[in-house]
Design an enzyme around this catalytic site. Structure first.
Site, PDB file in Angstrom:
ATOM      1  N   ASP A 520     -35.051  22.030   3.062  1.00  0.00           N
ATOM      2  CA  ASP A 520     -33.883  22.672   2.474  1.00  0.00           C
ATOM      3  C   ASP A 520     -33.791  22.287   0.998  1.00  0.00           C
ATOM      4  O   ASP A 520     -34.536  21.433   0.510  1.00  0.00           O
ATOM      5  CB  ASP A 520     -32.643  22.205   3.245  1.00  0.00           C
ATOM      6  N   GLU A 523     -35.206  24.968  -3.975  1.00  0.00           N
ATOM      7  CA  GLU A 523     -35.393  26.007  -5.003  1.00  0.00           C
ATOM      8  C   GLU A 523     -36.013  25.482  -6.310  1.00  0.00           C
ATOM      9  O   GLU A 523     -36.646  26.312  -6.992  1.00  0.00           O
ATOM     10  CB  GLU A 523     -34.050  26.694  -5.301  1.00  0.00           C
TER      11      GLU A 523
END
Length: 941
Positions: A520, A523
């Site tokens: 997770d 990005e």
């Protein structure tokens, strides 16, 4: 400039506009000169328009540009090229800032204010805009190379002076067009690794399904489908081609408005072409309209008016905007790298995706247990975790995997165990004993402020120089979840990171024997902008604030992420940002396969083209709303188009509290996500099925029992995706590309070619309208079959039931369901058969141990085909190399049998253990006890 025509590859002949440029200027003292020019132009027009290879599918486009060329006469001023441009052919020349007439004309562009539509550019490129001139074109076997010199500088800094365009005819359906600086090496993405195709050694040119034409005097090319001469992509004579250091732009005309892809965005299935900008820059934010999402997939699929399809992929990982306008046309604007296009000619949607995934990498084959149901939540103690387990098992809900969010970590640091979760390893061992599995979250950010020598993930990474560095050469420090307030980021482009990551995962796996990893915040996400120092160490602001910044959330590239000037092994983070999560997924997948010596399961939030070869994806922090549930259908079918078939949304929503009715309907839909997981936030109440009461419990149980019974079919679809690059979940138009009623259906979807899923997506509905394309459709529950001619049908949808239809012509392998895949794999098999109008059906089963590595490469599997032809049912054993489990066929259900069968024989012997239901018109075979790996023959009269 002349180019020759060859069999298989057609290049341009002398273009009309080139000839017009060579005409003499009009003489004011001789009518004859003018008449001569007009006659010559008429001949040229006739020759041009009679050459079918030069006529665009939308012929008024070519005539419009032809008119622009003719109308210039003796005046080569910009105004003459502007006045004949209709609104939909205006390409924005001022994409950032507020333009006025003076600033617009400084860019050599046209100025025309309009009040009719605020989206239409006021400052736009003239039809003769060009800042490069062709200087040389050569051709060799299956390749064209063209060089261009710059003629006019743009307002963007550091225009590239010389460009090279390589056109490579790679297969009959795949074309590669690369435009780059031949004098200076520019950044190109290190992944996905696209295999170099080696053609045969004959001297014959490739016989392709496409034609390529070049512009004679500028950078521009067109790709045409050979069979019907349709131009699918035309960058000649439109927009403003620009190639500077930090701004590259190319526009092209498209043949239709039926365009799909360009993710990851919250969007409709068929993309909006009304001057819509889609921004590609991986970003941590709940899915929101008009915002760049977690992933970047600059690929689109388009349906042509004929029903054929093609696809286009731009291999570029830099931040970019892609603009669609109603011409129809597309504009690419990227702030780095090169233009590296791949074209896929289909002609079916499925063919396009197979060709695309063959390029970027087909999806991995997940473990069988990964296709079971998963449960997770953020904000949970170990005691609460165990309570969820107990009540779910007591309710008889099928499920396989329990997850842990960051609650299990000490100080929210990777590879640690909280004092409140010291007994978590015991719980995981218990799950394994009962045939279940366990997955933990693993964020890439490593805590940077623990006492020296107390935290190996930081100490080991620092010792080996494996953290992303700021521009002064020190580890860049931001902040994510770590409670000590400092976070550094492993550089997964560094080859040394592989051993580092293997060691950290292995050491932790010895403490907590998890089965998969959930990566997770990759990005990468950051709770400060850039770093704690605000990117102040950078020597140049051009990386943080380039001259052109795409339409990203926050307005700055380092908003909620790390500095663009940060240094990685493979280059600047400016170039590599969109690849960070992808590089982590590659490393994590490999490390997990080494540690477990079995198929790794990695689920990643961040993504880029090619992720599906290594990991699955969930669609992030969606909201508990009916709209978000509906949107999830578009999301999962688009990610299947992107080559990531193992995908799902958080069932019942992640953010905000759900409702009983919403969670009931979402549980029904989520049971048919390829990746099926219920997960919610720490700020919400429990939403596991039993916590919300009997309706959600019954809905989840009923739908999941169907899912588990169909797992052999679903697993076989994943095998097809792994080997042939097919989709698992797909929109209706994939199977019915000639039915334009299917083009924008985003409320229904298919598993493979056969199972139609039509969920309830609005409150207080117990009947819904669904579209059934022209085919036979059999109801999963009532068994009744309907011949549709392409119509809307009203179907019942009781509160605990999701409508399902099986398409005529297919055979679905099934298995008696159990509450875990470990148990269900021990049960007997069945077949669901729905004949088409010719009384034929076909199906297949792929079967292996469900967890070993490289079963396909090593041939350790069984592949069985099934075929119904009127009253004869056969199986064909293609491969039979897996024998550790018995695959016994006990039951067969055949829909649409209008007359009661007589004289049934199985392998030549009379068979009497069958049942024919006259109301359902269904034939049931019971207790067959046939080995699927031995050829059988069933007949009846």
């Amino acid at each position: 400039m002349k180019r020759k025509t060859k069999s298989g590859n057609v290049y341009t002949s002398i273009m009309l506009e080139n000839a017009i440029y060579k005409l003499p200027k009009c003489s004011k003292n001789t009518f004859f000169s003018l008449l001569t020019i007009l006659l010559l132009m008429s001949v040229l027009i006739y020759l041009y328009m009679s050459d079918s290879e030069n006529i665009l599918e939308n012929s008024n486009i070519s005539r419009k540009y032809l008119k622009q060329k003719i109308n210039i006469g003796s005046n080569h001023g910009v105004d003459n090229y502007c006045t004949v441009t209709s609104d939909k052919y205006k390409f924005d020349c001022f994409p950032r800032g507020k333009a006025d007439k003076e600033s617009c004309e400084k860019r050599n562009c046209c100025w025309s204010p309009t009040t009719q539509n605020s989206q239409i550019p006021w400052c736009y490129y003239s039809s003769n805009y060009s800042n490069y001139k062709v200087i040389n074109v050569t051709e060799s076997r299956n390749e064209i190379t063209a060089f261009f010199n710059i003629t006019t500088n743009t307002i963007y800094k550091n225009d590239i002076k010389v460009l090279c365009m390589d056109i490579s005819f790679q297969t009959a359906q795949r074309l590669h067009v690369k435009i780059y600086d031949p004098e200076n090496k520019r950044y190109e993405p290190p992944y996905p690794e696209i295999p170099i195709l080696k053609l045969n050694n004959t001297n014959e040119p490739l016989v392709s399904d496409y034609i390529v034409k070049l512009s004679d005097d500028k950078v521009g090319f067109a790709v045409l489908r050979k069979i019907d001469n349709l131009t699918i992509f035309d960058s000649r004579n439109i927009g403003g081609f620009i190639y500077s250091d930090q701004f590259i732009q190319l526009s092209a005309l498209l043949p239709t408005k039926y365009i799909y892809g360009l993710g990851e965005h919250r969007s409709s299935l068929m993309l909006d072409m009304n001057w819509k900008t889609y921004t590609f820059f991986n970003h941590d934010s709940p899915p929101t309209n008009d915002m760049n999402g977690y992933g970047s997939h600059p690929f689109y699929l388009m349906i042509e008016k004929s029903g054929k399809s093609h696809g286009v992929f731009l291999l570029n990982s830099n931040a970019m905007d892609i603009v669609l306008q109603p011409t129809p046309a597309i504009t690419y604007r990227t702030i780095g790298g090169i233009l590296d296009f791949y074209y896929f000619m289909g002609p079916t949607p499925s063919d396009v995706i197979s060709q695309y995934t063959d390029t970027i990498g087909t999806s991995f084959l997940p473990s069988y247990w990964a296709l079971g149901f998963h449960l997770c939540r953020f904000g949970q103690t170990l005691k609460e975790l165990i309570n969820v387990h107990n009540r779910t098992v007591s309710a008889g809900i099928p499920w396989d995997t329990h997850w842990n969010d960051i609650d299990y970590m000490k100080n929210r640091n990777d590879f640690t165990l909280s004092d409140n979760f010291t007994d978590l390893p015991k719980y995981v061992n218990y799950l394994h004993e009962v045939g279940m599995h366990h997955i933990i979250i693993l964020d890439p950010g490593v805590s940077s402020r623990e006492p020296k020598g107390s935290y190996p993930p930081y100490d080991d990474g620092l010792k080996n120089g494996l953290f992303i560095k700021n521009s002064s050469g020190l580890p860049l420090e931001g902040q994510v979840w770590n409670l000590d307030g400092g976070t550094v980021f492993p550089d997964f482009t560094n080859p040394k990171s592989i051993d580092y990551w293997i060691n950290q995962i292995s050491n932790y796996h010895n403490i907590l024997p998890f089965d998969g990893l959930w990566i997770d915040m990759n990005e990468p996400s950051n709770f400060v902008n850039g770093d704690w120092e605000g990117c102040k160490f950078t020597n140049s602001s051009s990386w943080e604030n380039p001259q052109y910044t795409p339409s990203i959330a926050g307005g700055k590239l380092n908003y909620k992420t790390i500095c663009m000037s940060a240094n990685q092994h493979a280059g600047l983070h400016y170039d590599l940002h969109n690849l960070y999560g992808f590089s982590e997924a590659i490393t994590t997948q490999f490390a997990l396969s080494v540690v477990k010596n079995s198929r790794p399961l990695v689920i990643s939030r961040s993504s880029f083209a090619g992720l599906g070869h290594f990991a699955g994806h969930w669609t992030g922090d969606v909201f508990s709303t009916w709209d978000d549930m509906k949107q999830s259908i578009t999301d999962i079918v688009l990610f299947n188009m992107f080559g990531v078939p193992l995908v799902g949304a958080d069932i019942c929503g992640f953010n905000d509290n759900t409702t009983v009715e919403l969670c009931s309907r979402w549980s029904q839909l989520g049971a048919f996500y390829p990746f099926s997981r219920n997960h919610n936030s720490d700020e919400n109440f429990d939403q596991d099925p039993v916590a919300l009461g009997p309706l959600v419990t019954e809905s989840a149980k009923k739908a999941l029992l169907i899912r588990y019974s169909l797992l052999p079919y679903l697993y076989s679809l994943f095998w097809r995706a792994h080997i042939y690059g097919e989709t698992v979940a797909r929109p209706l138009f994939f199977e019915y590309p000639h039915d334009n009623c299917t083009y924008n259906i985003d409320t229904q979807f298919l598993w493979g070619s056969a199972l139609l899923i039509s969920p309830v997506l609005k409150e207080n509905q117990v009947v819904i309208d669904i579209y059934l394309p022209n085919d036979i459709w059999c109801d999963y529950y009532t068994k009744k079959c309907t011949q549709s001619n392409g119509s809307i049908f009203t179907v019942e949808a009781p509160n605990d039931t999701i409508p399902l239809k099986i398409r005529g012509g297919y055979i679905l392998p099934t298995q008696d369901p159990a509450t875990t895949t470990t148990s269900s794999r021990k049960n007997t098999f069945g077949l669901l058969i729905t004949p088409n109008k010719f009384k034929e059906a076909f199906g297949y089963l792929f079967w292996d141990d469900g967890d070993s590595l490289n079963v396909w490469e090593n041939g350790l599997y069984n592949e069985i085909h099934f075929k119904l032809n009127n009253t004869i049912l056969l199986n064909e054993v293609i491969t039979n190399n897996y024998s550790d489990e018995k695959t016994i066929l006990q039951n067969i259900t055949i829909f649409g049998i209008h007359n009661e069968p007589k004289n049934i024989q199985v392998n030549g012997a009379t068979y009497s253990n069958f049942y024919y239901n006259t109301t359902e018109e269904v034939l049931y075979f019971l207790s067959l006890n046939l080995d699927l790996n031995i050829v059988f023959n069933i007949t009846w009269t």
